[in-house]
Scaffold this active site. Structure first.
Site, PDB file in Angstrom:
ATOM      1  N   HIS A  71      39.537  39.909  51.458  1.00  0.00           N
ATOM      2  CA  HIS A  71      38.089  40.563  51.861  1.00  0.00           C
ATOM      3  C   HIS A  71      37.416  39.995  53.007  1.00  0.00           C
ATOM      4  O   HIS A  71      37.224  38.820  52.966  1.00  0.00           O
ATOM      5  CB  HIS A  71      37.414  40.365  50.382  1.00  0.00           C
ATOM      6  CG  HIS A  71      36.340  41.278  50.374  1.00  0.00           C
ATOM      7  ND1 HIS A  71      35.916  42.099  49.279  1.00  0.00           N
ATOM      8  CD2 HIS A  71      35.287  41.575  51.320  1.00  0.00           C
ATOM      9  CE1 HIS A  71      34.692  42.913  49.450  1.00  0.00           C
ATOM     10  NE2 HIS A  71      34.327  42.436  50.642  1.00  0.00           N
TER      11      HIS A  71
ATOM     12  N   PRO B 229      40.994  45.643  42.702  1.00  0.00           N
ATOM     13  CA  PRO B 229      40.537  45.406  41.478  1.00  0.00           C
ATOM     14  C   PRO B 229      39.100  45.472  41.246  1.00  0.00           C
ATOM     15  O   PRO B 229      38.127  45.094  42.234  1.00  0.00           O
ATOM     16  CB  PRO B 229      40.866  43.940  41.408  1.00  0.00           C
ATOM     17  CG  PRO B 229      40.895  43.514  42.677  1.00  0.00           C
ATOM     18  CD  PRO B 229      41.295  44.714  43.608  1.00  0.00           C
ATOM     19  N   MET B 230      38.392  46.204  40.230  1.00  0.00           N
ATOM     20  CA  MET B 230      37.284  46.649  40.094  1.00  0.00           C
ATOM     21  C   MET B 230      36.786  46.342  38.631  1.00  0.00           C
ATOM     22  O   MET B 230      37.555  47.014  37.587  1.00  0.00           O
ATOM     23  CB  MET B 230      36.725  47.869  40.558  1.00  0.00           C
ATOM     24  CG  MET B 230      36.770  48.074  41.982  1.00  0.00           C
ATOM     25  SD  MET B 230      36.609  49.950  42.407  1.00  0.00           S
ATOM     26  CE  MET B 230      38.257  50.665  41.947  1.00  0.00           C
ATOM     27  N   VAL B 231      35.983  45.331  38.310  1.00  0.00           N
ATOM     28  CA  VAL B 231      35.834  45.134  36.768  1.00  0.00           C
ATOM     29  C   VAL B 231      34.944  46.662  36.094  1.00  0.00           C
ATOM     30  O   VAL B 231      34.168  47.211  36.729  1.00  0.00           O
ATOM     31  CB  VAL B 231      34.578  43.849  36.681  1.00  0.00           C
ATOM     32  CG1 VAL B 231      34.097  43.943  35.442  1.00  0.00           C
ATOM     33  CG2 VAL B 231      35.099  42.740  37.352  1.00  0.00           C
TER      34      VAL B 231
ATOM     35  N   GLY C  24      37.835  46.186  52.598  1.00  0.00           N
ATOM     36  CA  GLY C  24      36.462  46.136  53.255  1.00  0.00           C
ATOM     37  C   GLY C  24      36.546  47.324  54.338  1.00  0.00           C
ATOM     38  O   GLY C  24      37.394  47.297  55.327  1.00  0.00           O
ATOM     39  N   ASN C  25      35.319  47.908  54.430  1.00  0.00           N
ATOM     40  CA  ASN C  25      35.060  49.161  55.146  1.00  0.00           C
ATOM     41  C   ASN C  25      36.232  50.413  54.967  1.00  0.00           C
ATOM     42  O   ASN C  25      36.279  51.273  55.902  1.00  0.00           O
ATOM     43  CB  ASN C  25      35.134  48.747  56.759  1.00  0.00           C
ATOM     44  CG  ASN C  25      33.949  47.616  57.041  1.00  0.00           C
ATOM     45  OD1 ASN C  25      33.206  47.325  56.028  1.00  0.00           O
ATOM     46  ND2 ASN C  25      34.046  46.949  57.909  1.00  0.00           N
TER      47      ASN C  25
ATOM     48  N   GLN D 135      45.251  41.473  37.478  1.00  0.00           N
ATOM     49  CA  GLN D 135      44.479  40.057  38.128  1.00  0.00           C
ATOM     50  C   GLN D 135      43.768  39.401  37.109  1.00  0.00           C
ATOM     51  O   GLN D 135      43.132  40.045  35.999  1.00  0.00           O
ATOM     52  CB  GLN D 135      43.265  40.683  39.102  1.00  0.00           C
ATOM     53  CG  GLN D 135      42.733  39.674  39.861  1.00  0.00           C
ATOM     54  CD  GLN D 135      41.546  40.294  40.657  1.00  0.00           C
ATOM     55  OE1 GLN D 135      40.525  40.519  39.925  1.00  0.00           O
ATOM     56  NE2 GLN D 135      41.771  40.193  41.990  1.00  0.00           N
TER      57      GLN D 135
ATOM     58  N   ALA E 122      37.501  50.131  47.249  1.00  0.00           N
ATOM     59  CA  ALA E 122      37.035  49.883  46.016  1.00  0.00           C
ATOM     60  C   ALA E 122      35.936  50.642  45.944  1.00  0.00           C
ATOM     61  O   ALA E 122      36.322  51.861  45.212  1.00  0.00           O
ATOM     62  CB  ALA E 122      36.333  48.371  46.013  1.00  0.00           C
TER      63      ALA E 122
ATOM     64  N   CYS F  13      35.696  36.956  43.512  1.00  0.00           N
ATOM     65  CA  CYS F  13      34.339  37.272  43.046  1.00  0.00           C
ATOM     66  C   CYS F  13      33.148  36.500  43.657  1.00  0.00           C
ATOM     67  O   CYS F  13      33.426  35.229  43.201  1.00  0.00           O
ATOM     68  CB  CYS F  13      34.732  37.614  41.428  1.00  0.00           C
ATOM     69  SG  CYS F  13      33.277  38.038  40.543  1.00  0.00           S
TER      70      CYS F  13
END
Length: 397
Positions: free
Chosen positions: A225, A75-77, A259-260, A129, A282, A158
């Site tokens: 995360h 999920p990315m705003v 992550g990564n 989400q 992301a 977040c």
């Protein structure tokens, strides 16, 4: 889906307008009748009667029914909207999250719903989400999207200041009783499973207790995360895969690692090292939506043994494909503007005058954007993506 008329005020700025005519055929439309039917279903056949082993079994049954997707758009705003999700799916993504939606605004503002959420039949499996700090408000919003997704996800990760001011996201880690009540409210009243996306605590045992609490409250899938709330800079702080592995070992529901994940080899390494059931990517996807198909940007492909330049696909071609999805599924122009910057950032550095012309555009059009790509090509700008040299691999064997 039905045709919905969106009434925009003349004072709305261009970037907040959909990239279409005012009257559009939306891929998501929820009439009051649909809401009432969904509420009835939720009240009559909730998940809440399932406890203990039965709930764990149902979590796995659902995950397997979806095909156990391993490559997932995080999920990315303002960035994981429908056209971008479809582009990533074309290049290997097996599931995707929507951007974070504000549950109260989603309930109260029809324009917000129309502008910020859309989906289509190809957009599955799908996590929708929400951020929230009120269980009843969250449930009301979740019921609106329940028929159109495979999980309703709660954002507990977040770390931004806006989340602190709004008392949601990772700042609910300071109020675990509220976290538990949010999960329980959905788990006991929805027909789709509840998933949660979290960050880790500085102390591992706190993280493990947190994960177990979420599972016991009814979470059916957990995305972890591997950074703390204070570790906002992904380039400065490496995600802690060991902590994610520890969570995987202590809970019994499916777990995803976040992550990564910068290129496809990171996917394989993460799955092996953490034992998780899938990975989320992301920011790297924003520069390279073909990441899951094995393509690399120059940063991760240039000079790497066994890699070669791809002579067909590059970021400009990916942008063209993205714009075509946007023409089919309108989104606010501000979102398109953001993706142009992410995809063509390195190209703009070579030709800053083109970037300046782009930034001056108060009102974007598809014609202008297609011409912008052509202009870069005519100026000789091309930064290739990299792929494995299969011929070299074959000869080596």
């Amino acid at each position: 889906m039905a045709t919905k008329t969106i009434n925009l005020n003349t004072e709305d700025i261009e970037d907040d307008c959909l990239c279409s005519e005012i009257t559009t055929t939306c891929s998501f439309s929820l009439e009051q009748k649909d809401v009432e039917e969904t509420q009835s279903l939720s009240l009559n056949r909730p998940n809440g009667y399932l406890k203990g082993e039965s709930r764990i079994e149902r979590a796995w049954s659902h995950w397997k029914k979806l095909g156990e997707p391993k490559l997932i758009v995080a999920p990315m705003v303002d960035n994981s909207e429908l056209p971008f999700r479809l582009l990533c799916r074309k290049y290997g993504a097996e599931a995707a999250y929507t951007p974070m939606l504000h549950s109260r605004l989603f309930n109260e503002d029809e324009k917000y719903r129309a502008m910020e959420f859309s989906t289509c039949k190809e957009d599955r499996p799908l996590f929708v989400q929400f951020c929230a700090n009120n269980p009843d408000t969250l449930l009301e919003a979740a019921r609106k999207v329940e028929p159109y997704c495979d999980y309703v996800d709660i954002n507990f990760g977040c770390p931004q200041r806006i989340a602190k001011r709004g008392n949601y996201g990772a700042f609910l880690m300071d109020n675990l009783s509220l976290v538990k009540s949010l999960v329980e409210k959905l788990a006991n009243n929805l027909n789709v499973p509840v998933s949660c996306k979290i960050r880790i605590f500085p102390n591992l045992q706190d993280t493990l207790s947190y994960a177990k609490m979420l599972e016991d409250a009814g979470c059916s899938l957990l995305a972890v995360h591997g950074r703390t709330r204070d570790e906002k800079d992904g380039k400065k702080f490496r995600a802690n895969w060991e902590a994610i592995k520890a969570v995987r070992n202590v809970v019994r529901i499916p777990v995803l690692a976040n992550g990564n994940i910068r290129h496809i080899d990171d996917v394989y390494s993460c799955l092996e090292e953490t034992g998780t059931d899938g990975v989320l990517s992301a920011d790297p996807l924003l520069e390279n939506p073909a990441l899951f198909a094995g393509y690399r940007t120059a940063e991760w492909g240039l000079g790497v043994a066994g890699m070669k330049e791809d002579d067909k696909l590059d970021q400009a071609e990916l942008l063209i494909e993205y714009l075509r999805f946007c023409e089919r599924y309108p989104v606010p122009w501000r979102i398109i503007r953001s993706h142009v910057h992410k995809l063509l950032g390195e190209w703009f550095r070579i030709q800053p005058s083109v970037r300046e012309d782009f930034n001056k555009q108060y009102k974007l059009t598809f014609e202008f954007l297609y011409d912008l790509v052509n202009r870069l090509k005519e100026l000789g700008v091309r930064i290739p993506l990299y792929v494995k040299d299969t011929e070299q691999a074959v000869s080596a064997n």
